[in-house]
Design a protein around this motif. Sequence first.
Motif, mmCIF file in Angstrom:
data_model
loop_
_atom_site.group_PDB
_atom_site.id
_atom_site.type_symbol
_atom_site.label_atom_id
_atom_site.label_comp_id
_atom_site.label_asym_id
_atom_site.label_seq_id
_atom_site.Cartn_x
_atom_site.Cartn_y
_atom_site.Cartn_z
ATOM 1 N N GLY A 122 0.804 -1.207 0.000
ATOM 2 C CA GLY A 122 0.000 0.000 0.000
ATOM 3 C C GLY A 122 0.838 1.258 0.000
ATOM 4 N N HIS A 123 0.224 2.353 0.445
ATOM 5 C CA HIS A 123 0.926 3.631 0.363
ATOM 6 C C HIS A 123 2.096 3.669 1.336
ATOM 7 C CE1 HIS A 123 -1.879 4.604 3.729
ATOM 8 N NE2 HIS A 123 -0.886 5.360 4.145
ATOM 9 N N PRO A 124 3.162 4.360 0.960
ATOM 10 C CA PRO A 124 4.360 4.411 1.801
ATOM 11 C C PRO A 124 4.143 5.296 3.021
ATOM 12 C CG PRO A 124 4.627 5.848 -0.082
ATOM 13 C CD PRO A 124 3.324 5.120 -0.293
ATOM 14 N N ILE A 125 4.929 5.036 4.036
ATOM 15 C CA ILE A 125 4.969 5.898 5.217
ATOM 16 C C ILE A 125 6.354 6.524 5.255
ATOM 17 C CG2 ILE A 125 4.855 5.980 7.739
ATOM 18 C CD1 ILE A 125 3.019 3.540 7.630
ATOM 19 N N HIS A 126 6.403 7.829 5.145
ATOM 20 C CA HIS A 126 7.692 8.524 5.074
ATOM 21 C C HIS A 126 8.184 8.814 6.494
ATOM 22 C CE1 HIS A 126 7.264 8.888 0.764
ATOM 23 N NE2 HIS A 126 6.049 9.369 0.938
ATOM 24 N N THR A 127 9.277 8.196 6.858
ATOM 25 C CA THR A 127 9.846 8.344 8.190
ATOM 26 C C THR A 127 11.195 9.055 8.108
ATOM 27 O OG1 THR A 127 10.929 6.186 8.070
ATOM 28 C CG2 THR A 127 8.691 6.252 8.982
ATOM 29 N N ILE A 128 11.751 9.396 9.271
ATOM 30 C CA ILE A 128 12.981 10.180 9.284
ATOM 31 C C ILE A 128 14.223 9.327 9.081
ATOM 32 C CG2 ILE A 128 11.987 11.987 10.723
ATOM 33 C CD1 ILE A 128 13.335 10.774 13.137
ATOM 34 N N ASP A 129 14.097 7.996 9.193
ATOM 35 C CA ASP A 129 15.264 7.130 9.001
ATOM 36 C C ASP A 129 15.366 6.701 7.540
ATOM 37 O OD1 ASP A 129 12.851 5.608 9.624
ATOM 38 O OD2 ASP A 129 14.112 3.840 9.410
ATOM 39 N N ARG A 130 16.574 6.281 7.142
ATOM 40 C CA ARG A 130 16.818 5.942 5.744
ATOM 41 C C ARG A 130 17.580 4.631 5.551
ATOM 42 N NH1 ARG A 130 13.544 9.083 5.223
ATOM 43 N NH2 ARG A 130 13.404 10.969 3.949
ATOM 44 N N THR A 131 18.071 4.023 6.612
ATOM 45 C CA THR A 131 18.990 2.895 6.423
ATOM 46 C C THR A 131 18.293 1.592 6.065
ATOM 47 O OG1 THR A 131 18.993 2.495 8.809
ATOM 48 C CG2 THR A 131 20.786 3.824 7.919
ATOM 49 N N ILE A 132 17.011 1.435 6.401
ATOM 50 C CA ILE A 132 16.303 0.207 6.055
ATOM 51 C C ILE A 132 15.732 0.342 4.650
ATOM 52 C CG2 ILE A 132 14.364 -1.309 6.609
ATOM 53 C CD1 ILE A 132 14.764 -0.702 9.519
ATOM 54 N N ALA A 133 16.274 -0.435 3.724
ATOM 55 C CA ALA A 133 15.809 -0.374 2.339
ATOM 56 C C ALA A 133 14.388 -0.917 2.245
ATOM 57 C CB ALA A 133 16.744 -1.193 1.441
ATOM 58 N N GLY A 134 13.629 -0.412 1.299
ATOM 59 C CA GLY A 134 12.278 -0.914 1.096
ATOM 60 C C GLY A 134 11.215 -0.205 1.892
ATOM 61 N N GLY A 135 11.587 0.879 2.587
ATOM 62 C CA GLY A 135 10.608 1.706 3.260
ATOM 63 C C GLY A 135 9.839 1.019 4.370
ATOM 64 N N HIS A 136 8.749 1.663 4.776
ATOM 65 C CA HIS A 136 7.904 1.152 5.868
ATOM 66 C C HIS A 136 6.422 1.255 5.469
ATOM 67 C CE1 HIS A 136 11.526 1.607 8.390
ATOM 68 N NE2 HIS A 136 11.633 2.819 7.886
ATOM 69 N N PRO A 137 6.025 0.678 4.353
ATOM 70 C CA PRO A 137 4.680 0.936 3.833
ATOM 71 C C PRO A 137 3.582 0.121 4.507
ATOM 72 C CG PRO A 137 5.779 -0.633 2.437
ATOM 73 C CD PRO A 137 6.794 -0.218 3.475
ATOM 74 N N HIS A 138 2.344 0.447 4.121
ATOM 75 C CA HIS A 138 1.211 -0.412 4.458
ATOM 76 C C HIS A 138 1.305 -1.674 3.601
ATOM 77 C CE1 HIS A 138 -1.572 2.327 6.800
ATOM 78 N NE2 HIS A 138 -0.549 3.121 6.497
ATOM 79 N N LEU A 139 0.731 -2.748 4.109
ATOM 80 C CA LEU A 139 0.756 -4.029 3.416
ATOM 81 C C LEU A 139 -0.630 -4.657 3.541
ATOM 82 C CD1 LEU A 139 2.603 -6.042 1.939
ATOM 83 C CD2 LEU A 139 3.245 -6.990 4.161
ATOM 84 N N HIS A 140 -1.262 -4.941 2.406
ATOM 85 C CA HIS A 140 -2.628 -5.456 2.389
ATOM 86 C C HIS A 140 -2.657 -6.930 1.992
ATOM 87 C CE1 HIS A 140 -4.324 -1.342 2.616
ATOM 88 N NE2 HIS A 140 -3.249 -1.024 1.908
ATOM 89 N N PHE A 141 -3.433 -7.705 2.735
ATOM 90 C CA PHE A 141 -3.679 -9.106 2.411
ATOM 91 C C PHE A 141 -5.189 -9.255 2.210
ATOM 92 C CE2 PHE A 141 0.562 -9.520 3.574
ATOM 93 C CZ PHE A 141 1.016 -10.824 3.425
#
Length: 411
Positions: free
Chosen positions: A202-221
């Motif tokens: 789903g839509h991404p969540i923009h956070t202040i950290d950058r080191t974890i690749a692949g972001g922190h988005p929503h995920l729908h099942f």
Amino acid sequence: MTFELPHDVEQLRLRTHAFIRNRVIPHEPAPGDRLDESVRISLGEEAKKLGIFAPQVPVDFGGQGLALRYWSPIFQEAGYSPIGPAVLNLMAPDEGNMHMINLIGTDEQKAEFLAPLAAGTTRSCFGMTEPHPGAGSDPEALTASAVKDGNTWVLNGEKRFSSGAEIAGFAIYMARTVDIEGHPDGATMFLVPMDTPGVRVGHPIHTIDRTIAGGHPHLHFDNVRVPNSAVLGEVGLGFKYAQVRLGPARLTHCMRWLGLARRAQDIVLDRTNTREIFGSAIGELGIAQNMLAESAIDIETSDSIITKTAHLLESDPKAGSALSSIAKVHCSEAVYKVIDRAIQLCGGDGVSDGLPLAQYLSEVRPFRIYDGSNETHKWAISRRASSKRRRAVENGEEFRGNATTSQEIFA
């Protein structure tokens, strides 16, 4: 518990130390930018040739087979660079997922999911956190569901802050399950390839950290069907397995970020040793010395509690998991303070992109929230301390805290 590393572990630490400084740091992206995937892969191949890649992974899967009690010095060396853990394949969430699959996965699951993850040829995410009022700091609020339908399971739910999901090859998905075939009500984990029909980032969540690749988005099942073989571990024991993952995962975050705190301390020591103000080197001024000393104390106390917790997680996982809560709270706050002091002592340059310190602060700040907020951990720590003391008093193992005379104390 000994603080002297075995010869082979010390050699691994030294090789990692040299590789991070000589090969990784020159490839660090500008503050705020993400590591280019081709750079990660290229440096990872170099690390494999040097025998320092995936130190925590069993040798059978291409790692160095390092015992948990020795992870910290290696993880700290990797964490000296913000991109070091990703290059050496010991970054979250992959590191925690590898650890759990190795402990509770079947041979088939290890071949399909652990082997490529350990080799760095695929990535993963962990689907636990949900939009409010779902699971967050309180995992019991889990709302995602898994319903048995013949030889398959139907998964439905929405996750968020699913770190790494944008580039993941598979997810470990946590869903609530009911009592079925003798298994208890609770939660169950599933290994789900991201290309399974019904899985949607789903839509991404923009956070202040950058080191974890692949972001922190929503995920729908949405009506995702998976076979029985997708169940990781046993049905209904997902919350128990989450602790298997989270205890060491909290601690490895501490290890990696402590390495970054050491980097910040080195940066500010170099500056305070060479910059002058009011006719003296900054490092000779009492107020600066106090800040530098406090940072040195925070680093060493963090190192000590990490070491103790790592040993305990091996010998007594339940007690180790409880201590990892204390380590997580202490280290997340200590590391932040070390980097914040470094910024303060570097003045205007500290808050500019001329130095990487401001980005370091952005990287470590979320740690006080993820893996359970510090406030949630403090609540649990307090309850455990009160319960332990109450049992000791009731069992006559200790004198009561309100004793006022030596006769009462030693009666």
